[in-house]
Design a protein around this motif. Structure first.
Motif, mmCIF file in Angstrom:
data_model
loop_
_atom_site.group_PDB
_atom_site.id
_atom_site.type_symbol
_atom_site.label_atom_id
_atom_site.label_comp_id
_atom_site.label_asym_id
_atom_site.label_seq_id
_atom_site.Cartn_x
_atom_site.Cartn_y
_atom_site.Cartn_z
ATOM 1 N N PRO A 96 1.001 -1.088 0.002
ATOM 2 C CA PRO A 96 -0.154 0.040 0.087
ATOM 3 C C PRO A 96 0.750 1.283 0.026
ATOM 4 N N SER A 97 0.364 2.092 -0.572
ATOM 5 C CA SER A 97 1.149 3.485 -0.761
ATOM 6 C C SER A 97 1.077 4.326 0.394
ATOM 7 N N VAL A 98 1.697 3.761 1.473
ATOM 8 C CA VAL A 98 1.594 4.702 2.693
ATOM 9 C C VAL A 98 2.472 5.869 2.515
ATOM 10 N N THR A 99 2.132 7.186 3.209
ATOM 11 C CA THR A 99 2.901 8.363 2.791
ATOM 12 C C THR A 99 3.790 8.683 3.854
ATOM 13 N N ILE A 100 3.817 8.035 5.076
ATOM 14 C CA ILE A 100 4.838 8.178 5.955
ATOM 15 C C ILE A 100 5.912 7.044 6.227
ATOM 16 N N ASN A 101 6.864 7.297 7.032
ATOM 17 C CA ASN A 101 7.968 6.411 7.201
ATOM 18 C C ASN A 101 7.439 5.703 8.261
ATOM 19 N N GLU A 102 6.976 4.424 7.960
ATOM 20 C CA GLU A 102 6.552 3.533 9.160
ATOM 21 C C GLU A 102 7.393 3.042 10.155
ATOM 22 N N ASP A 103 8.752 3.329 9.849
ATOM 23 C CA ASP A 103 9.558 2.896 10.761
ATOM 24 C C ASP A 103 9.649 3.891 11.990
ATOM 25 N N GLU A 104 8.942 5.034 11.734
ATOM 26 C CA GLU A 104 8.845 6.068 12.900
ATOM 27 C C GLU A 104 7.808 5.814 13.771
ATOM 28 N N ILE A 105 6.797 4.831 13.526
ATOM 29 C CA ILE A 105 5.678 4.521 13.998
ATOM 30 C C ILE A 105 5.972 3.802 15.394
ATOM 31 N N LEU A 106 5.420 4.366 16.476
ATOM 32 C CA LEU A 106 5.556 3.481 17.755
ATOM 33 C C LEU A 106 3.950 3.219 18.144
ATOM 34 N N SER A 107 3.754 1.895 17.847
ATOM 35 C CA SER A 107 2.395 1.260 17.915
ATOM 36 C C SER A 107 2.267 0.709 19.146
#
Length: 394
Positions: free
Chosen positions: A107-118
């Protein structure tokens, strides 16, 4: 049953990745149930699969429990832990990836998912020994650095997961959840950040006081409650998470078997500035209970412990200024070991409980909810005792 459920997760084509040897799911926000794009809770032609750490830490805990009956599940659990750390742990950032995409097109995610703290990161810390101490410290300190009980941070932005959480900061797309605060408090209390864990509990108490004991599942990042048309001001998830942190973390009672037969006793009252306490915790549907009195006088800790079970595994937080010490049980010296959890020192030893008659339940004395309306609700519901706490200092 549990074995059938785990076996299904490992054999169904929509639940298991044979390449990664991990549980998979559609691309969702952490453990939530609506997927990228159409927001559907069902697998369809738009589904793109990937792997989320929380699914696998949950599988791990379940497999460890099942291994008490069938030891083969220990090796399966170990493999899940190894594979999760191999593919999802981000060593550079110090937390687990929010989602590992394993299917094209991504999917064309527009943010850097490595930065996400979930939020599965903090759940992982509290799931047995799934996360080692070094990783736990990095996860906890990242939550402390970001400063709020975020579902995910940063969020995915606007209109990415259908109509369920279309706005930035809404619901699980970046909203603030008390249950995450409760999980963080427990992690801090049990992983060597005891005073910080107490502060999380105090934050929750202040949140309740500010709105006349109303509490909501989630809040916007600016602190406004997440209220929809049918929202009610009761958050069982958040309150139970903080109760768990309070009982298992601060009070320090954890059931290691069933019906308090084997109990971990790890009171951490000094972290809250409390030197005297009386505790009683029971299962309302049975006579199972644990009770203790606690007194810290100078560098001496005195405890009187009772219970319906057989064995206590003590893990006693020692005063910071103590240099040398000894342990006595019923007036007799008891061998012990010392352990460190970050800068905190604990004395570890075990003892058997004497047989005592059941304690007659008394009405619950709720922590920080001492108002007539709450007591009326308890009486109307016919509630039995859950715990009893007295701080003799206050």
């Amino acid at each position: 049953n549990l074995e059938h459920g785990l076996t299904y997760s490992m054999t169904d084509k929509d639940r298991w990745s044979p390449h990664y040897h991990l549980v998979k799911r559609p691309f969702t926000i952490d453990t939530w149930d609506f997927q990228w794009g159409d927001g559907s809770p069902e697998i369809n032609d738009n589904t793109r699969f990937g792997i989320m750490s929380g699914d696998n830490s949950g599988f791990y805990v379940a497999a460890r429990a099942l291994a008490l009956l069938n030891p083969k599940w220990n090796s399966i659990a170990q493999d899940i832990q190894t594979q999760t750390n191999k593919y999802l742990w981000n060593e550079e950032r110090g937390y687990y990836k929010s989602f590992l995409h394993i299917e094209s097109p991504v999917p064309s995610v527009t943010i850097n998912e490595d930065e996400i703290l979930s939020f599965s990161n903090i759940l992982n810390v509290n799931r047995g020994d799934f996360v080692d101490q070094a990783k736990a410290q990095r996860i906890i300190e990242e939550y402390q650095r970001r400063g709020k009980w975020y579902s995910i941070n940063p969020d995915y932005g606007e209109n990415k997961f259908g109509a369920t959480a279309p706005k930035s900061g809404e619901y699980v797309n970046g909203g603030i959840f008390p249950f995450i605060g409760g999980e963080l408090a427990k992690a801090e209390l049990t992983r060597g950040y005891e005073k910080e864990g107490v502060e999380e509990v105090k934050k929750y108490i202040e949140l309740l006081k500010k709105d006349n004991n109303k509490t909501y599942l989630w809040y916007w990042p600016d602190g406004k409650p997440g209220i929809y048309k049918k929202t009610i001001p009761t958050d069982g998830w958040g309150s139970s998470a903080f109760l768990s942190a309070f009982i298992e973390g601060l009070v320090g009672v954890r059931d290691l078997d069933r019906a308090f037969n084997v109990v971990e006793l790890a009171p951490r009252w000094p972290a809250a500035g409390i030197s005297h306490a009386e505790v009683r915790i029971g299962y309302g549907a049975s006579d199972a209970y644990v009770a203790y009195s606690y007194a810290l006088e100078g560098n001496t800790i005195r405890m009187d412990v009772q219970g319906s079970g057989t064995t206590v595994r003590a893990h006693i937080l020692l005063p910071e200024e103590t240099a040398t010490y000894r342990v006595e049980v019923n007036g007799q010296n008891r061998p012990f070991t010392t352990s460190r959890v970050r800068e905190s020192r604990y004395a570890d030893f075990s003892f058997l409980l004497p047989k005592t008659p059941p304690i007659t339940p008394r009405p619950i004395v709720p922590f920080a909810f001492d108002d007539d309306k709450f007591h009326q609700l308890l009486r109307a519901a016919g509630r039995k005792e859950v715990y009893y706490i007295t701080d003799k200092n206050t």
